[in-house]
Design a protein around this motif. Structure first.
Motif, PDB file in Angstrom:
ATOM      1  N   ASP A 116       0.799  -1.223   0.000  1.00  0.00           N
ATOM      2  CA  ASP A 116       0.000   0.000   0.000  1.00  0.00           C
ATOM      3  C   ASP A 116       0.834   1.276   0.000  1.00  0.00           C
ATOM      4  OD1 ASP A 116       1.033  -0.270   2.504  1.00  0.00           O
ATOM      5  OD2 ASP A 116      -0.852   0.045   3.590  1.00  0.00           O
ATOM      6  N   LEU A 117       2.145   1.186  -0.180  1.00  0.00           N
ATOM      7  CA  LEU A 117       2.993   2.375  -0.181  1.00  0.00           C
ATOM      8  C   LEU A 117       4.089   2.222  -1.225  1.00  0.00           C
ATOM      9  CD1 LEU A 117       3.822   5.098   1.057  1.00  0.00           C
ATOM     10  CD2 LEU A 117       5.231   3.829   2.696  1.00  0.00           C
ATOM     11  N   MET A 127       4.688  10.176  -4.034  1.00  0.00           N
ATOM     12  CA  MET A 127       4.326   9.090  -3.131  1.00  0.00           C
ATOM     13  C   MET A 127       2.884   8.680  -3.397  1.00  0.00           C
ATOM     14  SD  MET A 127       4.030   8.966   1.038  1.00  0.00           S
ATOM     15  CE  MET A 127       2.472   9.879   0.978  1.00  0.00           C
ATOM     16  N   HIS A 128       2.637   7.377  -3.401  1.00  0.00           N
ATOM     17  CA  HIS A 128       1.293   6.821  -3.601  1.00  0.00           C
ATOM     18  C   HIS A 128       0.959   5.950  -2.397  1.00  0.00           C
ATOM     19  CE1 HIS A 128      -1.575   4.068  -6.104  1.00  0.00           C
ATOM     20  NE2 HIS A 128      -2.205   4.823  -5.225  1.00  0.00           N
ATOM     21  N   LYS A 129      -0.095   6.320  -1.686  1.00  0.00           N
ATOM     22  CA  LYS A 129      -0.522   5.605  -0.479  1.00  0.00           C
ATOM     23  C   LYS A 129      -1.944   5.096  -0.669  1.00  0.00           C
ATOM     24  CE  LYS A 129      -0.764   4.311   3.885  1.00  0.00           C
ATOM     25  NZ  LYS A 129      -0.045   3.107   4.397  1.00  0.00           N
ATOM     26  N   SER A 130      -2.146   3.805  -0.413  1.00  0.00           N
ATOM     27  CA  SER A 130      -3.477   3.193  -0.488  1.00  0.00           C
ATOM     28  C   SER A 130      -3.941   2.855   0.925  1.00  0.00           C
ATOM     29  CB  SER A 130      -3.451   1.927  -1.356  1.00  0.00           C
ATOM     30  OG  SER A 130      -3.007   2.213  -2.663  1.00  0.00           O
ATOM     31  N   TYR A 131      -5.255   2.977   1.132  1.00  0.00           N
ATOM     32  CA  TYR A 131      -5.835   2.716   2.442  1.00  0.00           C
ATOM     33  C   TYR A 131      -6.783   1.526   2.357  1.00  0.00           C
ATOM     34  CZ  TYR A 131      -3.997   7.371   3.411  1.00  0.00           C
ATOM     35  OH  TYR A 131      -3.169   8.450   3.561  1.00  0.00           O
ATOM     36  N   LEU A 180      -4.161   8.138  -2.059  1.00  0.00           N
ATOM     37  CA  LEU A 180      -3.576   9.473  -1.966  1.00  0.00           C
ATOM     38  C   LEU A 180      -2.279   9.486  -2.763  1.00  0.00           C
ATOM     39  CD1 LEU A 180      -3.397  12.347  -0.713  1.00  0.00           C
ATOM     40  CD2 LEU A 180      -2.170  11.296   1.203  1.00  0.00           C
ATOM     41  N   LYS A 181      -2.137  10.488  -3.677  1.00  0.00           N
ATOM     42  CA  LYS A 181      -0.931  10.675  -4.457  1.00  0.00           C
ATOM     43  C   LYS A 181      -0.435  12.111  -4.245  1.00  0.00           C
ATOM     44  CE  LYS A 181      -1.869   7.340  -8.138  1.00  0.00           C
ATOM     45  NZ  LYS A 181      -1.959   7.128  -9.610  1.00  0.00           N
ATOM     46  N   ILE A 182       0.847  12.244  -3.921  1.00  0.00           N
ATOM     47  CA  ILE A 182       1.455  13.552  -3.644  1.00  0.00           C
ATOM     48  C   ILE A 182       2.747  13.671  -4.443  1.00  0.00           C
ATOM     49  CG2 ILE A 182       2.365  15.081  -1.858  1.00  0.00           C
ATOM     50  CD1 ILE A 182       0.770  13.579   0.195  1.00  0.00           C
TER      51      ILE A 182
END
Length: 322
Positions: free
Chosen positions: A236-237, A258-262, A268-270
């Motif tokens: 997830d990261l 950065m790509h974060k999955s929940y 979320l992509k930043i």
């Protein structure tokens, strides 16, 4: 007049249920993914790193993808404000790079009146032929024919395209990717407009080192040099870095994303870069449960972008896929 509370609740419940029926069913969501070869295509050599970056936009947009018949799809997109990407997080040095790829047949029609038809056929010798025709209006069109062949060690393709039925726009592109070792691949691309004067070809060289948890890839041509680094820390990261250096005296640009999955399905992509720009997108699927075990989904996307003028712009999007 007396108001029956039970009847009022029943009417409200019926109205809410009718609205939920307009949402697509979760099991009917269409996910178009590129075909996976054991050897990756040249146009996907930087795919993992560049997919980590967000696609920031401004304004509001509503996108509805509806399947009318078996091979006919209708895309409706409604925009309020400027919704196109005003800032590119990275440059594209390869033909058809990061373009959504679908090898299936069918007709795609959008609300602007454009139509895209795709025909696919497997020829002798394991060659695949794809014919794509895009018609925007009576005087604007694009036709492309692609011949592609892949095996365990290499993937090659030859494409020929022409715009607005103008022979001067004829362009031929050859792509080839070869797996030297299980972890190292190299590729080349040659693009040429034979009827242009002078007929100067575009030539690029790419290389990729691939491991299960990270990948390093690079591409160089007369427009510049690009290096992409991708690292997957967990399921997830993931983090990516793109370093781009132009050949015309432009400063080197370094971008980090950065790509974060929940667990609830949100993403979320930043990104930030050396030009003091940054932004993010946040995506969330809202699930609506109905009787008979049916689940309908509405995808919400929020976006924010800080451009080179230090302005902060926001965007919101709604995606429905029937």
């Amino acid at each position: 007049m007396d108001i029956n509370e039970d009847k009022l609740k029943e009417e409200v419940s019926s109205f809410v249920s009718s609205l939920q029926r307009l949402l697509p069913k979760k099991k009917e969501l269409i996910v178009v993914e590129p075909r996976r070869y054991k050897t990756i295509k040249l146009c996907d050599v930087h795919a993992e790193a560049k997919n980590t970056f967000p696609k920031c936009f401004m304004g509001a947009k509503l996108i509805i993808l509806r399947e009318i018949m078996d091979k006919v799809k209708l895309v409706q997109q409604y925009n309020y404000g400027k919704t196109k990407e005003n800032y590119k997080c990275y440059s594209q040095l390869i033909h058809k790079e990061m373009e959504q790829k679908s090898s299936g047949e069918g007709l795609l029609i959008d609300s602007a009146g454009s139509a895209t038809a795709t025909y696919r056929e497997i020829l002798d010798g394991a060659y695949e032929m794809r014919l794509t025709s895009r018609i925007k209006d009576l005087v604007c069109s694009e036709t492309e024919v692609i011949f592609e062949k892949g095996n365990e060690n290499s993937v090659g393709s030859v494409s020929c395209s022409v715009k607005d039925v103008d022979p001067n726009t004829l362009r031929m592109v050859t792509q080839w990717m070869y797996k030297v070792t299980p972890d190292v691949s190299v590729g080349t691309e040659i693009g040429l407009k034979p009827l242009a004067y002078p007929p100067t070809p575009d030539f690029s060289v790419s290389a990729r080192y691939d491991r299960p948890s990270f990948a390093v890839s690079s591409t160089g041509n007369r427009h510049g040099l690009q290096l992409c680094l991708y690292k997957k820390f967990s399921h997830d990261l993931r983090v990516a870095t793109i370093i781009t250096e132009g050949c015309r005296g432009a400063p080197t640009n370094v971008s980090l994303a950065m790509h974060k999955s929940y667990q609830n399905g949100s993403e979320l992509k930043i990104f930030v870069d050396s030009q003091r720009c940054g932004g993010f997108t946040f995506q969330r699927d809202l699930l609506f449960y109905e009787p008979h075990n049916e689940i309908r989904v509405l995808r919400l996307i929020g976006s924010a972008l800080i451009d080179k003028q230090r302005r902060v712009r926001f965007g919101v999007g709604f995606h429905l896929d029937f």
